[in-house]
Design a protein around this motif. Structure first.
Motif, PDB file in Angstrom:
ATOM      1  N   GLU A 113      32.139 -13.814 -36.868  1.00  0.00           N
ATOM      2  CA  GLU A 113      32.830 -13.935 -35.578  1.00  0.00           C
ATOM      3  C   GLU A 113      31.836 -13.978 -34.427  1.00  0.00           C
ATOM      4  OE1 GLU A 113      36.261 -11.578 -32.936  1.00  0.00           O
ATOM      5  OE2 GLU A 113      35.651 -10.839 -34.919  1.00  0.00           O
ATOM      6  N   SER A 114      30.699 -13.286 -34.573  1.00  0.00           N
ATOM      7  CA  SER A 114      29.674 -13.277 -33.523  1.00  0.00           C
ATOM      8  C   SER A 114      28.594 -14.325 -33.789  1.00  0.00           C
ATOM      9  CB  SER A 114      29.030 -11.893 -33.420  1.00  0.00           C
ATOM     10  OG  SER A 114      28.456 -11.515 -34.665  1.00  0.00           O
TER      11      SER A 114
ATOM     12  N   PRO B 166      38.520 -14.752 -35.001  1.00  0.00           N
ATOM     13  CA  PRO B 166      38.828 -13.316 -35.112  1.00  0.00           C
ATOM     14  C   PRO B 166      38.814 -12.830 -36.555  1.00  0.00           C
ATOM     15  CG  PRO B 166      40.353 -14.395 -33.599  1.00  0.00           C
ATOM     16  CD  PRO B 166      39.575 -15.490 -34.279  1.00  0.00           C
ATOM     17  N   GLY B 167      38.109 -11.743 -36.801  1.00  0.00           N
ATOM     18  CA  GLY B 167      38.084 -11.128 -38.108  1.00  0.00           C
ATOM     19  C   GLY B 167      37.142 -11.751 -39.109  1.00  0.00           C
TER      20      GLY B 167
END
Length: 253
Positions: free
Chosen positions: A48-49, A43-44
């Motif tokens: 993240e992707s 997360p963050g």
């Protein structure tokens, strides 16, 4: 933008786009994918992707804030001419490069036909400015078509990166090419590069008065095999656009 980089032939990197998709065997063990996927789901985190293609409009104007001239590798973590990047976004990248014209930009692609098409769209019958160096990646003889596309492109400065060099390229027409980079693959699945493949390219560059840069032998880590080719480093740059005091002008011996 990274203010420094371990990529030997550039000074900084700028990634208004990250992520890509595989085209040919040169993409099999992509360093950018390997790095990005380590952080998928965190997360963050900027990645993240993972290595999914991601536009980053907040980075579009970053070079304008860098007042000291430098060589900037554009999209070291992607390919600016990926077919899923919208044309207006590519235009915005070029707007920034043309605006911050005290830098030299190095743009590499495997999507050479799209490069040719885009330059025609942007410059009509003219050429891209000299501070934009346009190049293609070629990993073996089978993919020399990218070099032929580049030779037709409306670029003032043209270069080819033979990295990762996965096989011999044979006799190469270097007409109109200003610079050639050779490098072996790095990472846990690195495929070895034969010395004769690199020497073959070096000798053709010398005969054609093309600047030659030997980046690395590769191995588990980029610097595992060092950078010496026949007992010396090859750090040549073309006599074009901005060059730092450490640049070595092309010469033949």
């Amino acid at each position: 933008m990274a203010a420094s980089t371990q990529i030997e032939w550039t000074d900084a990197t700028w990634n208004p786009v990250t992520g890509c998709s595989k085209l040919t065997r040169g993409c099999d063990f992509c360093y950018a994918e390997r790095f990005s996927e380590r952080f998928r789901g965190v997360p963050g985190h900027p990645f993240e992707s993972g290595f999914d293609l991601t536009l980053r409009p907040e980075r579009l104007r970053q070079p304008l804030s860098w007042r000291t001239p430098r060589r900037i590798f554009v999209n070291s973590m992607s390919d600016l001419f990926h077919k899923e990047i919208p044309l207006p976004f590519i235009d915005a990248v070029f707007d920034t490069m043309e605006g911050a014209n005290w830098h030299t930009y190095q743009i590499l692609t495997k999507r050479s036909s799209l490069l040719v098409k885009y330059l025609r769209h942007r410059y009509g019958n003219g050429l891209a400015p000299k501070h934009l160096w346009l190049g293609v990646s070629v990993e073996d003889e089978k993919n020399l078509v990218r070099l032929r596309h580049l030779q037709k492109a409306q670029a003032s400065v043209k270069f080819v990166s033979f990295e990762p060099l996965l096989g011999p390229v044979g006799e190469v027409d270097l007409t109109g090419i200003d610079w050639a980079i050779v490098g072996g693959e790095s990472g846990p699945h690195a495929r070895p590069m034969a010395e004769e493949w690199a020497i073959e390219i070096r000798d053709q560059c010398r005969a054609s008065q093309v600047a030659f840069f030997f980046k690395q032998w590769g191995g588990i880590r980029p610097k595992s095999g060092g950078r010496l080719l026949k007992g010396r480093e090859w750090n040549q740059y073309p006599h074009i656009a901005a060059a730092t005091p450490t640049s070595e002008a092309v010469r033949t011996e």
